[in-house]
Write a protein that holds these residues in place. Structure first.
Motif, PDB file in Angstrom:
ATOM      1  N   VAL A  53      44.727  43.655  52.634  1.00  0.00           N
ATOM      2  CA  VAL A  53      44.467  44.346  51.360  1.00  0.00           C
ATOM      3  C   VAL A  53      42.999  44.753  51.257  1.00  0.00           C
ATOM      4  O   VAL A  53      42.126  44.085  51.813  1.00  0.00           O
ATOM      5  N   PRO A  54      42.718  45.872  50.540  1.00  0.00           N
ATOM      6  CA  PRO A  54      41.328  46.272  50.304  1.00  0.00           C
ATOM      7  C   PRO A  54      40.698  45.425  49.199  1.00  0.00           C
ATOM      8  O   PRO A  54      41.077  45.533  48.037  1.00  0.00           O
TER       9      PRO A  54
ATOM     10  N   ASP B 163      44.218  40.313  43.978  1.00  0.00           N
ATOM     11  CA  ASP B 163      42.912  40.522  44.606  1.00  0.00           C
ATOM     12  C   ASP B 163      42.915  41.714  45.560  1.00  0.00           C
ATOM     13  O   ASP B 163      42.687  41.583  46.761  1.00  0.00           O
ATOM     14  N   LEU B 164      43.146  42.885  44.972  1.00  0.00           N
ATOM     15  CA  LEU B 164      43.005  44.134  45.739  1.00  0.00           C
ATOM     16  C   LEU B 164      42.573  45.236  44.777  1.00  0.00           C
ATOM     17  O   LEU B 164      42.938  45.220  43.602  1.00  0.00           O
TER      18      LEU B 164
ATOM     19  N   ALA C  83      36.434  47.384  38.990  1.00  0.00           N
ATOM     20  CA  ALA C  83      37.246  48.605  38.965  1.00  0.00           C
ATOM     21  C   ALA C  83      37.209  49.357  40.299  1.00  0.00           C
ATOM     22  O   ALA C  83      37.944  50.323  40.485  1.00  0.00           O
ATOM     23  N   GLY C  84      36.363  48.891  41.238  1.00  0.00           N
ATOM     24  CA  GLY C  84      36.175  49.627  42.492  1.00  0.00           C
ATOM     25  C   GLY C  84      37.329  49.471  43.478  1.00  0.00           C
ATOM     26  O   GLY C  84      38.255  48.685  43.263  1.00  0.00           O
ATOM     27  N   ARG C  85      37.232  50.207  44.577  1.00  0.00           N
ATOM     28  CA  ARG C  85      38.289  50.203  45.599  1.00  0.00           C
ATOM     29  C   ARG C  85      38.483  48.830  46.230  1.00  0.00           C
ATOM     30  O   ARG C  85      39.536  48.538  46.788  1.00  0.00           O
ATOM     31  N   LEU C  86      37.426  47.989  46.204  1.00  0.00           N
ATOM     32  CA  LEU C  86      37.528  46.650  46.800  1.00  0.00           C
ATOM     33  C   LEU C  86      37.527  45.569  45.720  1.00  0.00           C
ATOM     34  O   LEU C  86      37.149  44.428  45.959  1.00  0.00           O
ATOM     35  N   GLY C  87      37.922  45.959  44.510  1.00  0.00           N
ATOM     36  CA  GLY C  87      37.895  45.006  43.401  1.00  0.00           C
ATOM     37  C   GLY C  87      39.269  44.490  43.056  1.00  0.00           C
ATOM     38  O   GLY C  87      39.940  43.870  43.905  1.00  0.00           O
ATOM     39  N   HIS C  88      39.656  44.734  41.812  1.00  0.00           N
ATOM     40  CA  HIS C  88      40.903  44.161  41.284  1.00  0.00           C
ATOM     41  C   HIS C  88      41.798  45.230  40.676  1.00  0.00           C
ATOM     42  O   HIS C  88      41.323  46.244  40.174  1.00  0.00           O
ATOM     43  N   LEU C  89      43.087  44.953  40.687  1.00  0.00           N
ATOM     44  CA  LEU C  89      44.097  45.921  40.242  1.00  0.00           C
ATOM     45  C   LEU C  89      44.224  45.931  38.716  1.00  0.00           C
ATOM     46  O   LEU C  89      44.330  44.875  38.093  1.00  0.00           O
ATOM     47  N   HIS C  90      44.199  47.119  38.131  1.00  0.00           N
ATOM     48  CA  HIS C  90      44.430  47.198  36.686  1.00  0.00           C
ATOM     49  C   HIS C  90      45.921  47.398  36.386  1.00  0.00           C
ATOM     50  O   HIS C  90      46.725  47.686  37.287  1.00  0.00           O
TER      51      HIS C  90
END
Ligand SMILES: [Zn+2]
Ligand SMILES: [Zn+2]
Length: 254
Positions: free
Chosen positions: A117-118, A141-142, A184-191
């Motif tokens: 996962v990213p 955690d993606l 909120a970034g590509r390597l952060g967390h899913l909303h």
């Protein structure tokens, strides 16, 4: 097969999956005593665990792993990248099993398929776990849903799915700007809407359990997460489960 949560969120994570005579713990972000009492709540003794499967090296997932594994003599499975990031802390842990993030493996009666996962860790994975009859997808955690994540989670019998934040709540909330950017970034967390988007695209014909997990206590509410997932699945919102930080959730049967 059955599964349950010890607790889920930025203060600690842990999920147990059991089939036949095999029970594994995914992540342990709780201290040894806390983790043992959370297991006891589910009727499990720590030494009943066949393995701890680690997703990545963030402390809400791995914080309690070395001490717990050492105390109860439980083997730990983690990607080579996660092990490299954590090598010093795993000294004295008996069975360390490294794996490549694309290679499936078995622990007793369970088939474990890692899903890369990213996320901003060294070699983070999530898991699809099966017993030959049913499959559970665990996905937290993606930052974004990739095509590979989507196809891995498609057709599962149960999903534990990150609904970290509501975008509006995060934007308007009190977090410092760099932290908002990270989450909120590509390597952060899913909303919520990203999680719901995946649900609307994948095959959910077999889905018997859908549980929102890793909810931010600042930037989300169980009602918003439930509404987003229920809207995508076309079910009543109270059918959607919530993995809470304190209570996790009780056994779910497949
Ligand atoms: Zn986390
Ligand atoms: Zn993380």
């Amino acid at each position: 097969m059955r599964f349950a949560s010890l607790g889920s969120g930025s203060e600690g994570n842990g999920l147990v999956v059991e089939a036949g005579r095999t029970c594994v713990l995914i992540d342990c972000g709780f201290g040894v005593r806390d983790a043992a009492s959370r297991l006891l709540r589910l009727g499990l003794a720590p030494d009943a665990l066949a393995a701890i499967l680690v997703t990545h090296e963030h402390s809400d997932h791995i914080g309690g792993v070395p001490a717990f594994a050492r105390k109860y003599g439980i083997p730990v499975w983690a990607t080579f990248g996660t092990l490299a990031a954590m090598s010093a802390r795993f000294e004295g842990v008996g069975g360390i099993c490294g794996f490549d993030s694309h290679d499936a493996f078995a622990v007793g009666d369970l088939e474990i398929r890692p899903v890369p996962v990213p996320h901003d860790a060294r070699e983070p994975v999530q898991y699809v776990i099966g017993d030959g009859a049913a499959r559970l997808g665990v996905l937290t955690d993606l930052g974004v849903i990739t095509a590979h994540v989507e196809s891995s989670m498609s057709g599962c019998d149960a999903l534990v799915l990150e609904c970290n934040h509501d975008l509006d709540m995060l934007e308007r909330g009190s977090y410092p700007y760099p932290l908002k950017q990270r989450i909120a970034g590509r390597l952060g967390h899913l909303h919520n809407e990203a999680a719901a988007g995946m649900i609307s695209r994948i095959d959910t014909k077999r889905l018997k359990h859908l549980i929102a997990a890793h909810l931010s206590q600042e930037n989300n509410t169980p009602e918003l997460a439930r509404a987003a997932l229920a809207g995508a699945l076309g079910c009543a919102s109270d059918w959607i489960g919530i993995a809470g930080q304190q209570e996790g959730f009780g056994w779910r049967q497949l």
